[in-house]
Design a protein around this motif. Structure first.
Motif, mmCIF file in Angstrom:
data_model
loop_
_atom_site.group_PDB
_atom_site.id
_atom_site.type_symbol
_atom_site.label_atom_id
_atom_site.label_comp_id
_atom_site.label_asym_id
_atom_site.label_seq_id
_atom_site.Cartn_x
_atom_site.Cartn_y
_atom_site.Cartn_z
ATOM 1 N N GLY A 230 0.797 -1.315 0.013
ATOM 2 C CA GLY A 230 -0.207 -0.096 -0.130
ATOM 3 C C GLY A 230 0.910 1.335 0.049
ATOM 4 O O GLY A 230 0.532 2.291 -0.695
ATOM 5 N N ALA A 231 2.041 1.260 0.687
ATOM 6 C CA ALA A 231 2.705 2.468 0.714
ATOM 7 C C ALA A 231 3.589 2.596 -0.516
ATOM 8 O O ALA A 231 3.518 3.904 -1.043
ATOM 9 N N VAL A 232 3.877 1.638 -1.177
ATOM 10 C CA VAL A 232 4.631 1.742 -2.575
ATOM 11 C C VAL A 232 3.613 2.490 -3.509
ATOM 12 O O VAL A 232 3.941 3.305 -4.321
ATOM 13 N N PHE A 233 2.423 1.834 -3.469
ATOM 14 C CA PHE A 233 1.409 2.139 -4.471
ATOM 15 C C PHE A 233 0.868 3.639 -4.431
ATOM 16 O O PHE A 233 0.820 4.153 -5.371
ATOM 17 N N GLU A 234 0.569 4.039 -2.901
ATOM 18 C CA GLU A 234 0.551 5.415 -2.827
ATOM 19 C C GLU A 234 1.556 6.144 -3.304
ATOM 20 O O GLU A 234 1.369 7.430 -3.968
ATOM 21 N N TRP A 235 2.856 5.877 -2.913
ATOM 22 C CA TRP A 235 3.999 6.678 -3.320
ATOM 23 C C TRP A 235 4.097 6.914 -4.947
ATOM 24 O O TRP A 235 4.226 7.922 -5.452
ATOM 25 N N LEU A 236 3.819 5.833 -5.494
ATOM 26 C CA LEU A 236 3.983 5.812 -7.002
ATOM 27 C C LEU A 236 2.670 6.516 -7.616
ATOM 28 O O LEU A 236 2.998 7.382 -8.504
ATOM 29 N N ALA A 237 1.351 6.764 -7.188
ATOM 30 C CA ALA A 237 0.353 7.369 -7.652
ATOM 31 C C ALA A 237 0.599 8.869 -7.545
ATOM 32 O O ALA A 237 0.394 9.717 -8.239
ATOM 33 N N TYR A 238 1.091 8.930 -6.218
ATOM 34 C CA TYR A 238 1.522 10.524 -5.854
ATOM 35 C C TYR A 238 2.596 11.040 -6.894
ATOM 36 O O TYR A 238 2.314 12.023 -7.283
ATOM 37 N N CYS A 239 3.619 10.080 -7.209
ATOM 38 C CA CYS A 239 4.594 10.880 -8.005
ATOM 39 C C CYS A 239 4.177 11.043 -9.320
ATOM 40 O O CYS A 239 4.642 12.054 -9.786
ATOM 41 N N LEU A 240 3.339 10.234 -9.767
ATOM 42 C CA LEU A 240 2.798 10.635 -11.197
ATOM 43 C C LEU A 240 2.140 11.660 -11.196
ATOM 44 O O LEU A 240 1.845 12.201 -12.145
ATOM 45 N N SER A 241 1.168 11.861 -10.260
ATOM 46 C CA SER A 241 0.197 13.183 -10.207
ATOM 47 C C SER A 241 1.239 14.366 -9.887
ATOM 48 O O SER A 241 0.263 15.454 -10.703
ATOM 49 N N CYS A 242 2.381 14.280 -9.599
ATOM 50 C CA CYS A 242 3.099 15.507 -9.529
ATOM 51 C C CYS A 242 3.536 16.304 -10.916
ATOM 52 O O CYS A 242 3.420 17.475 -10.888
ATOM 53 N N PHE A 243 3.621 15.181 -11.881
ATOM 54 C CA PHE A 243 4.137 15.803 -13.233
ATOM 55 C C PHE A 243 2.819 16.014 -14.098
ATOM 56 O O PHE A 243 1.985 15.248 -14.284
ATOM 57 N N PRO A 244 2.848 17.101 -14.762
ATOM 58 C CA PRO A 244 1.742 17.356 -15.622
ATOM 59 C C PRO A 244 1.342 16.170 -16.761
ATOM 60 O O PRO A 244 0.380 15.832 -17.006
ATOM 61 N N TYR A 245 2.676 15.657 -17.475
ATOM 62 C CA TYR A 245 2.661 14.646 -18.410
ATOM 63 C C TYR A 245 2.125 13.394 -18.010
ATOM 64 O O TYR A 245 1.161 12.538 -18.623
ATOM 65 N N THR A 246 2.392 13.094 -16.649
ATOM 66 C CA THR A 246 2.035 11.576 -16.171
ATOM 67 C C THR A 246 0.855 11.997 -15.093
ATOM 68 O O THR A 246 0.324 10.848 -14.510
ATOM 69 N N HIS A 247 0.155 13.334 -14.944
ATOM 70 C CA HIS A 247 -1.000 13.404 -14.094
ATOM 71 C C HIS A 247 -2.069 12.289 -14.426
ATOM 72 O O HIS A 247 -2.698 11.773 -13.431
ATOM 73 N N PRO A 248 -2.422 12.404 -15.694
ATOM 74 C CA PRO A 248 -3.582 11.202 -15.917
ATOM 75 C C PRO A 248 -3.042 9.805 -15.470
ATOM 76 O O PRO A 248 -4.192 9.120 -14.978
ATOM 77 N N TRP A 249 -1.962 9.353 -15.698
ATOM 78 C CA TRP A 249 -1.653 8.051 -15.069
ATOM 79 C C TRP A 249 -1.843 7.934 -13.479
ATOM 80 O O TRP A 249 -2.421 6.960 -13.008
ATOM 81 N N GLY A 250 -1.391 9.054 -12.770
ATOM 82 C CA GLY A 250 -1.629 9.089 -11.444
ATOM 83 C C GLY A 250 -3.391 8.790 -11.163
ATOM 84 O O GLY A 250 -3.664 8.026 -10.189
ATOM 85 N N GLU A 251 -3.882 9.735 -11.870
ATOM 86 C CA GLU A 251 -5.457 9.684 -11.468
ATOM 87 C C GLU A 251 -6.075 8.334 -12.143
ATOM 88 O O GLU A 251 -6.653 7.799 -11.224
ATOM 89 N N GLY A 252 -5.624 7.590 -13.110
ATOM 90 C CA GLY A 252 -6.219 6.446 -13.426
ATOM 91 C C GLY A 252 -5.651 5.618 -12.536
ATOM 92 O O GLY A 252 -6.283 4.456 -12.325
ATOM 93 N N LEU A 253 -4.593 5.491 -12.031
ATOM 94 C CA LEU A 253 -3.872 4.322 -11.135
ATOM 95 C C LEU A 253 -4.775 4.494 -9.739
ATOM 96 O O LEU A 253 -5.247 3.387 -9.372
#
Length: 537
Positions: A230-253
């Motif tokens: 759970g910690a790794v998954f939340e970290w990955l989703a948060y990091c993807l959401s920080c960048f504009p290009y990967t923001h959709p990936w973070g949301e989708g994740l």
């Protein structure tokens, strides 16, 4: 510590792989159901001619084009829209976004320039959505994509995103280290509890470890891995959401993960009634088996008598009925098992059935032979038998093999099919009728009177311990050969299990008596006469 870190690293890689699958294989993007990402800045996902094609901008799905318009199929329309939006972004135009209804459809404009036209055929009729609603959703998605594209060009924003991702990474490392330490502490406490519980059980004469301790250890291990994942998954989703290009990936994740969790939770809730039915069937089965065992226990102790059924047959019948009851319970439980109607479950059932059918032919043959031996009363535990070259006491008569203890205290396992296809000598079955006969043969020359030989053989049997004194031994002349007569002495054996020892003693007494009388035993081969007469005094 090192092993825990290695396992945590493996889990991180596993979570990253799973997260990539959620991002790339998600069937529902954040704002556009049914769309997928397949572009770097602006792009199209073309299919074959006439198939729907996805138009996306800056890694965000915009619309799934389904209809032909002005002679262009969906793939060509998506490619043209991609070229227009690339030209608009190259001139740093990010808005405003407008929708204009025309006779051919609804046009989506950016800064007054046409990007694409949404046709009536682009609406998803299966979910009852109109093409006006489809155009509005596409315009909103396009606005969000252009905002992210504009933010991507802000150098300060990218530096802040990198800083936030770095801070999140440090927090992840701290959390994993804390979870590892907590897990180590809890495992130590469980070990202490296990030792105390084991000592208490030993004091009561029980050499077993509590199942509760095993279950607690398993729960702790599961909780550790769930927390790390759970910690790794939340970290990955948060990091993807920080960048504009990967923001959709973070949301989708995050969105698809929660959908997956909700789907699993809903399946568990829906399975509760079936699990209750399974529990009820198991309880009823246990009760029926308890009654069956109690009944046949009474048959074994003699309180209940069934004509023609002995103890071993009663035990075999009990086992068969228990197996049949459990098979019936499995058949009743099968439709209520979660996922039993899925193609994967059915395929696995067919595969297991194929393996059982191919590998159980010999087992079924052994089982059938065991039933025949039990119900025909051919053998019983405690009986002294001879099977081929093997001789001993029957210890256990099983469904697959029979266990025999030889006179040398060796344990022999004979397959039931071998017993059923071989002549079996049972020395104990009629031992109560005066005892079973034990016999041995000697060959004596014709110059020795047969009455004298009879007398010596009977005297030898009389000296032998373990023979029935109430029944007189007797001698038979079984053959008149060219050079000698074959005599066979027979006597009643009290205990068939001592057959080997009694025969050995009988042989020694025969040699003693014949030597005392000066009579030469001519077996196995007659060589020459002695200087003195072979006859006795």
């Amino acid at each position: 510590m090192k092993s825990s870190v290695l396992r945590s690293g493996f889990l991180v890689a596993l979570v990253l792989t799973f997260s990539t699958w959620l991002c790339a294989g998600a069937d529902t993007p954040p704002l556009l159901p049914g769309a997928e990402d397949n572009s770097a800045t602006a792009g199209a996902t073309p299919g074959s001619e006439g198939e729907p094609a996805l138009f996306s901008v800056f890694n965000r799905p915009i619309i799934l084009l389904r209809a032909e318009l002005f002679g262009a199929d969906p793939a060509e329309r998506a490619q043209r829209a991609t070229g227009r939006i690339d030209g608009i972004l190259s001139r740093d135009i990010f808005g405003p976004i407008e929708t204009v209804a025309t006779a051919d459809g609804i046009k989506i404009l950016v800064g007054g320039e046409l990007v694409l036209t949404v046709a009536p055929g682009d609406a998803d009729a299966l979910i009852g959505k109109t093409y006006e609603q489809t155009a509005d959703e596409a315009a909103r998605s396009l606005g969000q994509a252009l905002q992210q594209a504009q933010r991507q060009r802000d150098g300060g924003l990218l530096m802040r995103a990198i800083l936030r991702a770095a801070v999140a990474t440090v927090i992840l490392v701290v959390v994993i280290m804390a979870v590892v330490r907590i897990n180590r502490f809890m495992r130590h406490r469980v070990l202490i509890l296990e030792r105390r519980l084991t000592e208490k059980l030993k004091e009561r004469g029980l050499q077993i470890m509590s199942y509760a301790v095993k279950a607690l250890r398993w729960v702790l291990r599961l909780a550790f891995w769930l927390l790390v994942a759970g910690a790794v998954f939340e970290w990955l989703a948060y990091c993807l959401s920080c960048f504009p290009y990967t923001h959709p990936w973070g949301e989708g994740l995050q969105l698809n993960l929660w959908k997956l969790i909700l789907r699993i939770g809903a399946s568990c809730v829906q399975a509760i009634p079936n699990l209750l039915v399974i529990t009820l069937i198991l309880l009823i089965t246990r009760g029926v088996i308890g009654l069956v065992r109690a009944f046949f226990r009474s048959v074994g102790t003699g309180h209940i008598k069934i004509p023609g059924m002995e103890l071993e047959a009663a035990r075999a019948t009990q086992r068969i009925i228990v197996v049949v009851v459990w098979l019936f319970a499995v058949v009743m439980i099968y439709p209520y098992i979660p996922g039993s109607g899925s193609a994967a479950f059915k395929g696995m059932s067919v595969f297991i059935g194929l393996l059982v059918s191919l590998g159980s032919s010999s087992v079924i043959g052994q089982f059938t032979s065991g039933l025949v031996l039990m119900y025909s009363r051919a053998l019983k535990p405690g009986e002294y038998i001879r099977i081929g070259e093997h001789e001993g006491t029957v210890e256990t008569l099983g469904f697959l093999s029979t266990k025999i203890r030889s006179g040398k205290n060796e344990e022999l396992h004979v397959p039931n099919t071998v017993i059923l296809g071989t002549t079996v000598k049972n020395f104990s079955r009629f031992s109560t009728d005066g005892g079973v006969l034990v016999h041995t043969s000697v060959t004596i020359g014709y110059d020795t009177p047969w009455r004298q030989v009879h007398e010596m053989l009977i005297e030898s049997a009389t000296r032998t311990a373990g023979l029935n004194r109430e029944t007189k031994p007797f001698v038979m002349q079984t053959a008149l050969s060219d050079f000698y007569v074959e005599y066979e002495v027979n006597a009643r054996l009290l205990d068939p299990r001592q057959r080997g020892m009694v025969r050995a003693e009988l042989h020694s007494h025969i040699q003693d008596v014949f030597n005392e009388r000066g009579v030469q035993i001519m077996s196995p081969h007659y060589v020459d006469d002695k200087a003195q007469s072979k006859g006795g005094a």
